[in-house]
Design a protein around this motif. Structure first.
Motif, PDB file in Angstrom:
ATOM      1  N   GLY A  21       8.493  -6.658  -6.973  1.00 49.84           N
ATOM      2  CA  GLY A  21       7.954  -7.807  -7.673  1.00 49.84           C
ATOM      3  C   GLY A  21       6.444  -7.760  -7.695  1.00 49.84           C
ATOM      4  O   GLY A  21       5.818  -6.930  -7.027  1.00 49.84           O
ATOM      5  N   GLY A  22       5.854  -8.667  -8.434  1.00 46.46           N
ATOM      6  CA  GLY A  22       4.403  -8.686  -8.549  1.00 46.46           C
ATOM      7  C   GLY A  22       3.690  -9.087  -7.274  1.00 46.46           C
ATOM      8  O   GLY A  22       2.529  -8.716  -7.053  1.00 46.46           O
ATOM      9  N   THR A  23       4.372  -9.826  -6.400  1.00 52.55           N
ATOM     10  CA  THR A  23       3.775 -10.301  -5.150  1.00 52.55           C
ATOM     11  C   THR A  23       4.344  -9.592  -3.928  1.00 52.55           C
ATOM     12  O   THR A  23       3.603  -9.207  -3.020  1.00 52.55           O
ATOM     13  N   ILE A  42       7.706  -6.516   1.970  1.00 48.53           N
ATOM     14  CA  ILE A  42       6.323  -6.104   2.206  1.00 48.53           C
ATOM     15  C   ILE A  42       5.493  -6.561   1.011  1.00 48.53           C
ATOM     16  O   ILE A  42       6.029  -6.766  -0.080  1.00 48.53           O
ATOM     17  N   PRO A  43       4.186  -6.755   1.178  1.00 51.79           N
ATOM     18  CA  PRO A  43       3.346  -7.143   0.034  1.00 51.79           C
ATOM     19  C   PRO A  43       3.286  -6.018  -0.999  1.00 51.79           C
ATOM     20  O   PRO A  43       3.347  -4.835  -0.647  1.00 51.79           O
ATOM     21  N   THR A  44       3.188  -6.390  -2.256  1.00 52.26           N
ATOM     22  CA  THR A  44       3.018  -5.410  -3.329  1.00 52.26           C
ATOM     23  C   THR A  44       1.544  -5.034  -3.428  1.00 52.26           C
ATOM     24  O   THR A  44       0.701  -5.870  -3.772  1.00 52.26           O
ATOM     25  N   ASN A  45       1.245  -3.787  -3.112  1.00 50.93           N
ATOM     26  CA  ASN A  45      -0.132  -3.295  -3.139  1.00 50.93           C
ATOM     27  C   ASN A  45      -0.462  -2.792  -4.546  1.00 50.93           C
ATOM     28  O   ASN A  45      -0.065  -1.685  -4.927  1.00 50.93           O
ATOM     29  N   LYS A  46      -1.195  -3.604  -5.310  1.00 58.02           N
ATOM     30  CA  LYS A  46      -1.507  -3.243  -6.695  1.00 58.02           C
ATOM     31  C   LYS A  46      -2.858  -2.543  -6.837  1.00 58.02           C
ATOM     32  O   LYS A  46      -3.315  -2.291  -7.955  1.00 58.02           O
ATOM     33  N   ASN A  47      -3.474  -2.222  -5.722  1.00 57.26           N
ATOM     34  CA  ASN A  47      -4.750  -1.500  -5.778  1.00 57.26           C
ATOM     35  C   ASN A  47      -4.569  -0.130  -6.433  1.00 57.26           C
ATOM     36  O   ASN A  47      -3.522   0.509  -6.286  1.00 57.26           O
ATOM     37  N   GLU A  48      -5.597   0.305  -7.143  1.00 50.63           N
ATOM     38  CA  GLU A  48      -5.606   1.613  -7.813  1.00 50.63           C
ATOM     39  C   GLU A  48      -4.363   1.799  -8.687  1.00 50.63           C
ATOM     40  O   GLU A  48      -3.677   2.822  -8.642  1.00 50.63           O
ATOM     41  N   ASN A  49      -4.101   0.762  -9.493  1.00 53.46           N
ATOM     42  CA  ASN A  49      -2.977   0.793 -10.442  1.00 53.46           C
ATOM     43  C   ASN A  49      -1.630   1.071  -9.764  1.00 53.46           C
ATOM     44  O   ASN A  49      -0.766   1.768 -10.302  1.00 53.46           O
ATOM     45  N   GLY A  50      -1.468   0.477  -8.590  1.00 50.47           N
ATOM     46  CA  GLY A  50      -0.171   0.525  -7.909  1.00 50.47           C
ATOM     47  C   GLY A  50       0.260   1.890  -7.417  1.00 50.47           C
ATOM     48  O   GLY A  50       1.439   2.092  -7.106  1.00 50.47           O
ATOM     49  N   LYS A  51      -0.675   2.827  -7.257  1.00 47.51           N
ATOM     50  CA  LYS A  51      -0.276   4.184  -6.897  1.00 47.51           C
ATOM     51  C   LYS A  51       0.222   4.306  -5.459  1.00 47.51           C
ATOM     52  O   LYS A  51       0.898   5.264  -5.099  1.00 47.51           O
ATOM     53  N   HIS A  52      -0.103   3.301  -4.611  1.00 48.46           N
ATOM     54  CA  HIS A  52       0.303   3.356  -3.208  1.00 48.46           C
ATOM     55  C   HIS A  52       1.695   2.765  -2.966  1.00 48.46           C
ATOM     56  O   HIS A  52       2.218   2.862  -1.852  1.00 48.46           O
ATOM     57  N   ASN A  98       1.768  -5.868 -14.778  1.00 48.44           N
ATOM     58  CA  ASN A  98       1.382  -6.539 -13.534  1.00 48.44           C
ATOM     59  C   ASN A  98       1.151  -5.575 -12.373  1.00 48.44           C
ATOM     60  O   ASN A  98       0.462  -5.914 -11.407  1.00 48.44           O
ATOM     61  N   LEU A  99       1.738  -4.377 -12.474  1.00 46.83           N
ATOM     62  CA  LEU A  99       1.586  -3.394 -11.407  1.00 46.83           C
ATOM     63  C   LEU A  99       0.537  -2.337 -11.745  1.00 46.83           C
ATOM     64  O   LEU A  99       0.127  -1.558 -10.881  1.00 46.83           O
ATOM     65  N   GLY A 100       0.137  -2.281 -13.015  1.00 46.99           N
ATOM     66  CA  GLY A 100      -0.830  -1.268 -13.442  1.00 46.99           C
ATOM     67  C   GLY A 100      -0.192   0.064 -13.781  1.00 46.99           C
ATOM     68  O   GLY A 100      -0.868   1.091 -13.847  1.00 46.99           O
TER      69      GLY A 100
END
Length: 341
Positions: A21-23, A42-52, A98-100
């Protein structure tokens, strides 16, 4: 007795369901019978277009295996759902704003990170499968599942199989055009999509418009005049209190939703239509007028065969659907599968 092929050992092992999900990202270890053994988020890590995101999913799976004293051999595979159009054959997410993600190779990356086979599906489709297997749609092989949340998602199942369509956009119920002339602009760019009317956001937008010019006095009107905002829950609660403005708003919502679902039902002749998402928490306050409007537009023979029901799995629908996909897509490919679907 166990059956082995490559990295998979079937008997007594677990399925993994993952719902992005987005969150938050919901995850679970699930038995082959559909029982949740452990679930977490776990939190959704959207940093760097969600690559992590794939690597963090892999690390979290390993962490929970270790806590349970189990090795990776305990897991058969991963069924994972993500928002947006999915290329099921390639296991890629074509676009998830939303995730990039843009043509993101989720399956290949996650398989590399986990050393497990992975099946990728649209999140709404995965929730539909979950409800078919263990939820309100249990026992039905022909069903429509619609989720009414911040947006409107959907999944269509025919003869026990998801309808993906030509390029993965099958089941986009939220983008049925309901108000082509007077509707609001949808995030997809079209005007008057069902999502602009029947989502929680759409219901609030309708309410604000109605309350701004409503002449009836009510608690809902007084609250809006004071704070210039209302919530979806307040609107449904006001219907229970026989608030005329709130009743008029929900009548508009259920009319459009009933019209759209009736036309889908007339085309597909389903056994069940499952209503999920946060808006479905309104229960009979939503379902009763929806059934009335649905019946107006449904072909009689179709109406006789279909039942409208509220989803029962809540936030677990996606991970349970992911587990079913592992059974259906991965385990059925293995000769000598001991576990019937």
């Amino acid at each position: 007795m166990s059956v082995k092929k490559g990295w998979i050992t079937l008997y007594g092992n677990w399925l993994v369901g993952v719902d992005i999900g987005g969150t938050t990202i919901k995850m679970a270890f699930i038995s082959q019978e559909g029982r949740i053994i452990r679930k977490w988020e776990i939190p959704t890590n959207k940093n760097e277009n969600g690559k992590h995101i794939p690597s963090e999913i892999a690390k979290s799976i390993n962490l929970h295996l270790n806590e349970l004293g189990q090795s990776k051999d305990k897991l058969i595979g991963i069924g994972i759902g993500a928002p947006g159009p999915v290329n099921v054959q390639e296991g890629t997410i074509e676009v998830a704003v939303n995730l990039g993600w843009d043509n993101f190779p989720l399956r290949d990356i996650l398989q590399q990170e986990t050393s497990l086979p992975v099946v990728v599906e649209n999140d709404a489709n995965m929730a539909a499968i979950g409800e078919m297997w263990k939820g309100a749609g249990r026992g039905a092989k022909n069903l429509i599942c619609i989720t009414l949340g911040t947006g409107v998602g959907g999944g269509i199942i025919v003869n026990g199989k998801l309808v993906h369509g030509e390029n993965g956009a099958g089941g986009e119920i939220g983008h049925i055009t309901s108000l082509p002339k007077d509707g609001l602009i949808c995030n997809c760019g079209k005007k008057g999509c069902l999502e602009t009317i029947a989502s929680a956001t759409g219901i609030v937008n309708l309410a604000v418009k109605e309350l701004a010019c409503a002449e009836e006095s009510s608690r809902l009107k007084e609250y809006y005049n004071k704070y210039q905002i209302v919530t979806c829950k307040q609107i449904f609660d006001s219907v229970i209190e026989a608030d005329k403005t709130a009743m008029r708003i929900i009548d508009q919502v259920t009319f459009n939703l009933g019209f759209a679902l009736a036309n889908l039902a007339n085309s597909l002749n389903p056994q069940k239509i499952v209503i999920g998402g946060g808006v479905s928490n309104a229960g009979d306050t939503l379902l009763t007028p929806l059934k009335e409007h649905f019946a107006q537009f449904t072909f009689p023979r179709v109406s006789e065969g279909v039942e409208l029901v509220i989803a029962t799995l809540g936030n677990d629908a996606g991970v349970i659907g992911g587990a079913w996909l592992v059974k259906d897509v991965l385990m059925n490919k293995i000769k000598g599968n001991l576990v019937p679907i």
